[in-house]
Write an enzyme that holds these catalytic residues in place. Structure first.
Site, PDB file in Angstrom:
ATOM      1  N   GLY A 210       0.878  -1.454  -0.235  1.00 49.96           N
ATOM      2  CA  GLY A 210       0.469  -0.341   0.432  1.00 49.96           C
ATOM      3  C   GLY A 210       0.800   1.554  -0.041  1.00 49.96           C
ATOM      4  CB  SER A 211      -0.401   5.115   0.914  1.00 47.25           C
ATOM      5  OG  SER A 211      -0.792   4.958   2.176  1.00 47.25           O
ATOM      6  N   GLY A 215       1.968   2.155   5.656  1.00 45.05           N
ATOM      7  CA  GLY A 215       2.967   1.505   5.919  1.00 45.05           C
ATOM      8  C   GLY A 215       4.082   1.517   6.753  1.00 45.05           C
ATOM      9  CD  GLU A 232       7.371  -5.846  -1.958  1.00 46.11           C
ATOM     10  OE1 GLU A 232       7.103  -4.551  -2.761  1.00 46.11           O
ATOM     11  OE2 GLU A 232       7.214  -6.611  -1.915  1.00 46.11           O
ATOM     12  CB  CYS A 266       2.414  -0.011  -6.876  1.00 41.61           C
ATOM     13  SG  CYS A 266       3.331  -1.109  -6.506  1.00 41.61           S
TER      14      CYS A 266
END
Length: 486
Positions: A210-211, A215, A232, A266
């Site tokens: 995610g962002s 994170g 990630e 991403c």
């Protein structure tokens, strides 16, 4: 007991319960998995391969539902869903099935003077109970890929799909509930409140996609229980284009990489740095490529083009365009949007100010800023002024330029004269660095992420360690020999 729980703890759809009740149910499943993880750690490759095959069969059976769900959530074309979500997952499963026996075998390690006659091995043991939190942009692939690795490594798993891609989350929940016992794999639908409840628990490992902002929240929560993490994340992934490349091919590849899933990827090229004398050609080739791929004569072909996930993101992206134009950017192509169907046409901006908002945050949409440079060092310096990206793309026919960029920049992964394709090779690690992530996944790298590498020494009867036992008084001369042998 598991049958009883299936009847008393219904699938965790929507979780219309009080917070306390929801937390109790999550904790009940966690406790079941905590007990069961000791059984799973004893499983062999054959057993785990059987579970991977079961997962693939369940996915194949649910294909029609998956296609429909991704059409609902992101307006994804069936072909795009097949390639980027389903077939990607199938390839990950097949690779793990093929390689798992070899991954699980203890690996030999070299001897040293401290164990010159010993056998040294590295054993791969499951971490235990793992949490996988997935995002909405590739809602199937980005939950199934780490799940494959977690199963291959012999773990219990608790899954949290994104509530923003709710149709896909529902299919995943149903698929998992019908295929696995909750003491082994369980799925939880719901919003941030569910994620918060999950993150309170002492997982052996947490895998989050995610962002960067979220994170950091995940990592802070994990620190309270000393849970290991894989993050990630994302960031602003640049594409550097120099004068030695084929500009037409570069523009075509960048257009595809930028606009698949309407830019909600991403590792999509986030901005382009291009030699100043190539700008006009690049703009022309980019527009031509976009029209060929995504337009039906004059209008955007919405059968092939995904939508923005929700109104919040739609508004954010339009605001980025407006602010960039206000700061002096030039609209070279696109810029149209339709709030009714949450569509933003492919948009190309030139003369973008480095300080503009669109150059400060990850775009995550079909907008591509282009910045020109006079010499390659200017481009490298701009990249290095920003956080380390998840991906960096180099378009150059000059090996010296390729090596210069690789040597003087840092990124999670890189493609030379292409985009995105590094994620499709399970023999390569996929992951970020610092702000764009921690740890890696796919193939053996995913297996290791969900495993503990345990050092084991089998000492021989001829072990020499007794030589360094106390008393030390008469052994000082031994230090000279030890120093020479080290």
């Amino acid at each position: 007991m598991s049958l009883f729980l299936r009847e008393t703890i219904k699938p965790f759809d929507k979780l219309k319960r009080t917070t306390n009740k929801m937390e109790e149910e999550i904790k009940t499943v966690f406790d079941l998995q905590e007990k069961h993880k000791f059984e799973l750690r004893k499983t062999d490759a054959k057993t785990r391969i059987g579970k991977l095959k079961l997962l693939k069969q369940a996915l194949e059976k649910a294909e029609a539902e998956i296609y429909a769900a991704l059409e609902t959530d992101l307006h994804k074309n069936r072909f795009e869903t097949a390639v980027t979500e389903l077939f990607f997952t199938y390839a990950e499963i097949d690779h793990a099935i093929k390689k798992l026996h070899g991954w699980m075998k203890p690996k030999s390690a070299s001897r040293t003077m401290s164990n010159v006659f010993a056998k040294n091995r590295i054993y791969y043991e499951p971490k235990g109970v793992c949490l996988i939190i997935a995002p909405w942009n590739y809602p199937l692939q980005l939950i199934m890929s780490p799940l494959v690795s977690a199963i291959a490594a012999g773990n219990c798993v608790m899954l949290k799909p994104s509530e923003l891609s709710s149709a896909t989350a529902g299919v995943i929940n149903k698929l998992i509930s019908n295929t696995f016992e909750i003491k082994e794999i369980a799925c939880f639908e719901g919003d941030a409140e569910v994620s918060t409840a999950l993150l309170k628990l002492p997982f052996d490992h947490i895998f989050f996609t995610g962002s960067t902002a979220i994170g950091k929240v995940v990592m802070e929560a994990a620190a309270k229980n000393l849970s290991s993490v894989t993050l990630e994340l994302g960031g602003k992934s640049p594409a550097i284009v120099d004068e030695t490349c084929d500009v037409k091919k570069a523009a075509e590849k960048i257009a595809w990489g930028k606009l698949v899933n309407a830019g909600q990827t991403c590792i999509a090229p986030d901005y382009v740095l291009i030699k100043d004398n190539l700008l006009t050609d690049f703009v022309a080739h980019y527009e031509k490529a976009v029209r060929k791929m995504f337009f039906d004569e004059v209008e955007i072909n919405k059968d092939d083009y995904a939508k923005i996930i929700n109104l919040k993101q739609f508004i954010r992206l339009n605001k980025l365009i407006e602010e960039a134009l206000r700061d002096g950017a030039v609209l070279a192509f696109g810029g149209k949007s339709n709030e009714k169907d949450l569509t933003i046409t492919p948009t190309l901006l030139t003369s973008v100010a480095e300080g503009s908002s669109i150059m400060q945050e990850e775009i995550f949409g079909p907008i591509l800023p282009v910045i020109t440079y006079n010499n390659l060092q200017e481009a490298i310096d701009l990249v290095n002024r920003k956080e380390k990206p998840l991906a960096l793309y180099i378009f150059s026919g000059n090996k010296q330029n390729q090596n210069k960029i690789l040597t003087e920049t840092s990124a999670g992964g890189t493609c030379v004269n292409d985009v995105l394709v590094h994620i499709g090779n399970p023999n390569l690690p996929f992951g970020g660095v610092n702000n764009s992530g921690i740890g890696s996944c796919h193939g053996v790298f995913g297996f290791k992420t969900f495993s503990h590498e345990r050092a084991v020494v089998f000492q021989s009867k001829l072990g020499l360690t007794k030589m360094i036992y106390p008393p030390y008084g008469k052994k000082m001369t031994l230090l000279k020999w030890l120093k020479r042998l080290m």
